[in-house]
Scaffold this motif. Structure first.
Motif, mmCIF file in Angstrom:
data_model
loop_
_atom_site.group_PDB
_atom_site.id
_atom_site.type_symbol
_atom_site.label_atom_id
_atom_site.label_comp_id
_atom_site.label_asym_id
_atom_site.label_seq_id
_atom_site.Cartn_x
_atom_site.Cartn_y
_atom_site.Cartn_z
ATOM 1 N N PRO A 41 29.562 17.488 -21.416
ATOM 2 C CA PRO A 41 29.338 18.771 -21.520
ATOM 3 C C PRO A 41 28.502 19.473 -21.344
ATOM 4 N N HIS A 42 28.384 20.968 -20.987
ATOM 5 C CA HIS A 42 27.628 22.209 -20.508
ATOM 6 C C HIS A 42 26.632 22.379 -21.293
ATOM 7 N N PHE A 43 24.774 22.611 -21.100
ATOM 8 C CA PHE A 43 24.244 22.500 -21.923
ATOM 9 C C PHE A 43 23.510 21.406 -22.365
ATOM 10 N N ILE A 44 23.110 19.934 -21.126
ATOM 11 C CA ILE A 44 22.275 19.399 -21.366
ATOM 12 C C ILE A 44 21.422 19.508 -20.624
ATOM 13 N N ALA A 45 20.145 18.877 -21.018
ATOM 14 C CA ALA A 45 18.879 18.561 -20.807
ATOM 15 C C ALA A 45 18.496 17.494 -20.033
ATOM 16 N N SER A 46 18.491 17.172 -19.231
ATOM 17 C CA SER A 46 18.568 15.567 -18.049
ATOM 18 C C SER A 46 17.723 15.789 -17.712
ATOM 19 N N PRO A 47 16.433 15.380 -17.691
ATOM 20 C CA PRO A 47 15.335 14.829 -16.929
ATOM 21 C C PRO A 47 15.785 14.280 -15.209
ATOM 22 N N GLU A 48 16.212 13.651 -15.705
ATOM 23 C CA GLU A 48 17.110 12.861 -14.171
ATOM 24 C C GLU A 48 17.220 14.189 -13.272
ATOM 25 N N ALA A 49 18.679 14.594 -14.025
ATOM 26 C CA ALA A 49 19.491 15.573 -13.050
ATOM 27 C C ALA A 49 18.450 16.555 -12.412
ATOM 28 N N PHE A 50 17.642 17.279 -13.359
ATOM 29 C CA PHE A 50 17.482 18.253 -12.742
ATOM 30 C C PHE A 50 16.126 17.886 -12.395
ATOM 31 N N VAL A 51 15.494 16.410 -11.546
ATOM 32 C CA VAL A 51 14.523 16.698 -10.472
ATOM 33 C C VAL A 51 15.758 16.285 -9.043
ATOM 34 N N ARG A 92 10.411 14.427 1.921
ATOM 35 C CA ARG A 92 10.896 15.684 2.424
ATOM 36 C C ARG A 92 10.301 17.655 1.746
ATOM 37 N N ILE A 93 10.218 17.621 0.962
ATOM 38 C CA ILE A 93 9.529 18.968 0.193
ATOM 39 C C ILE A 93 8.510 18.664 0.431
ATOM 40 N N LYS A 94 7.525 19.302 1.282
ATOM 41 C CA LYS A 94 6.439 19.170 2.296
ATOM 42 C C LYS A 94 5.197 20.799 1.446
ATOM 43 N N ALA A 95 5.595 21.639 0.303
ATOM 44 C CA ALA A 95 4.561 22.196 -0.142
ATOM 45 C C ALA A 95 5.761 22.909 -1.182
ATOM 46 N N VAL A 96 4.725 22.443 -2.514
ATOM 47 C CA VAL A 96 5.721 23.297 -3.627
ATOM 48 C C VAL A 96 4.360 24.354 -4.243
ATOM 49 N N ALA A 97 5.368 25.656 -5.018
ATOM 50 C CA ALA A 97 4.195 26.282 -5.385
ATOM 51 C C ALA A 97 5.023 26.572 -7.058
ATOM 52 N N THR A 98 4.099 26.393 -8.048
ATOM 53 C CA THR A 98 4.788 27.013 -9.136
ATOM 54 C C THR A 98 4.470 28.147 -9.458
ATOM 55 N N VAL A 99 5.132 28.781 -10.619
ATOM 56 C CA VAL A 99 5.212 29.813 -11.390
ATOM 57 C C VAL A 99 5.505 30.006 -12.733
ATOM 58 N N SER A 100 3.731 30.890 -13.002
ATOM 59 C CA SER A 100 4.326 29.739 -14.911
ATOM 60 C C SER A 100 5.196 28.965 -15.597
ATOM 61 N N MET A 101 4.781 27.858 -14.962
ATOM 62 C CA MET A 101 4.908 26.787 -14.669
ATOM 63 C C MET A 101 5.002 26.076 -16.260
ATOM 64 N N TYR A 102 6.151 25.660 -16.927
ATOM 65 C CA TYR A 102 6.021 25.096 -17.977
ATOM 66 C C TYR A 102 6.732 23.406 -17.609
ATOM 67 N N ASP A 103 5.977 22.982 -18.742
ATOM 68 C CA ASP A 103 6.038 21.262 -18.216
ATOM 69 C C ASP A 103 7.236 20.936 -20.039
ATOM 70 N N ILE A 104 7.715 20.962 -19.518
ATOM 71 C CA ILE A 104 9.059 20.684 -20.640
ATOM 72 C C ILE A 104 8.874 19.477 -21.255
ATOM 73 N N GLY A 105 8.361 18.392 -20.598
ATOM 74 C CA GLY A 105 8.377 17.320 -21.086
ATOM 75 C C GLY A 105 7.519 16.780 -22.367
ATOM 76 N N GLN A 106 6.671 17.421 -21.604
ATOM 77 C CA GLN A 106 4.700 18.160 -22.592
ATOM 78 C C GLN A 106 5.340 19.146 -24.164
#
Length: 318
Positions: free
Chosen positions: A78-88, A130-144
């Motif tokens: 179902p929709h509105f599941i938070a899955s860290p594996e899927a989101f990564v 393969r991801i050569k550079a990362v920028a985060t903006v207003s980052m939230y660590d959802i796990g923490q």
């Protein structure tokens, strides 16, 4: 720029729906750098990530803004599941998709992660070179945030009680109870509403940023697996690829960017935007450091098509 709605599948078999933006002045005789943009936790691609994707396309990058698994127009039931594996995995699947595009140089793909997608984008880069550079903006660590909120230290007893509450809810749903949801942004404000609630309400519950597919709700039982997610534990694996952490000087989430910056290996940079709160960097175009993002990705991914003039016109279909 040109815009196209596209679909592709991640490794888990979930169909992802995304908006692809290509600069109209792109030199199609050469392969170009590309950026993947992830939306805030509970958001959709028509909001913040669409704004970032369009703006960076105006500045010469091919960009892709996707709906995370179980959210927006993307699949997963179902929709509105938070899955860290899927989101990564969604970020790596986006790399797959862009790398198969004949316009994209698959060796010049970067990521912009806003809010929760900042943590998921970092985790993807930790395992996907393969991801050569990362920028985060207003980052939230959802796990923490799931484990301890904004507290500096974990309260093991409180976490145990929360996991027991989730376990009880799973039994209730096994026995036929409706699915319980955790809503990230309140539906109404009261005198007791916190400053953080008010900040999110002003974006998600007003014409400023609301979208019918963005409820900010996630299933309560999702919090169990999310409590295991630790996106900062292996940040050293990204090096020597660069990371840029962007946060507001009075953002309540600033602690996450500072924590990640301290753990990351060089090359890294923490860029603090004066006068900006957490949600300001979702859509306050006069505060978002576009030139900083552009110069960072130009330096790391190489030249792009000539920059155009940004006109905020991202899709808001229902």
């Amino acid at each position: 720029m040109s815009h196209e709605k596209v679909t592709f599948h991640n490794r888990l078999g979930i169909k992802l729906v995304a908006d692809l933006y290509v600069p109209k002045n792109l030199d199609r005789t050469k392969r170009a750098p590309a950026l993947i943009v992830g939306h805030p936790y509970g958001g959709v691609k028509e909001q913040t990530s669409g704004l970032y994707a369009q703006t960076m396309a105006e500045r010469g990058f091919i960009t892709l803004a996707f709906d995370a698994s179980y959210n927006g127009e993307s699949g997963g039931q179902p929709h509105f599941i938070a899955s860290p594996e899927a989101f990564v995995e969604d970020f790596s699947a986006s790399v797959d998709y862009l790398g198969a595009n004949p316009l994209v140089d698959r060796d010049r793909i970067g990521v912009i992660g806003v809010c929760g997608s900042g943590g998921f984008g970092l985790a993807a880069a930790e395992i996907d070179p393969r991801i050569k550079a990362v920028a985060t903006v207003s980052m939230y660590d959802i796990g923490q945030a799931t484990r301890q909120g904004l507290a500096e230290h974990l309260d093991p007893g409180a976490l145990t009680k929360n996991l027991e509450r989730i376990a009880a809810q799973r039994w209730a749903e096994v026995d036929g109870a409706p699915r319980a949801m955790t809503v990230g942004t309140p539906e109404v404000l009261t005198e007791r509403s916190s400053a953080i609630d008010r900040e999110f309400f002003d974006y998600y519950r007003t014409p400023r940023g609301q979208h019918p597919r963005s409820t900010t709700a996630m299933s309560l039982t999702s919090a169990a697996s999310m409590s295991l997610f630790a996106s900062f534990d292996h940040l050293d694996r990204i090096s020597p690829r660069p990371v840029l952490f962007i946060t507001g000087d009075h953002a309540h989430s600033r602690i996450f960017s500072e924590h990640a910056f301290a753990k990351a290996s060089e090359p890294k940079e923490l860029f603090v935007v004066p006068g900006a709160g957490h949600v300001d960097l979702y859509d306050r175009v006069q505060l978002i450091p576009w030139d900083k993002l552009t110069s960072f990705f130009h330096a790391q991914l190489g030249p792009t098509a000539a920059a155009g003039t940004f006109k905020p016109n991202f899709p808001r279909d229902s």
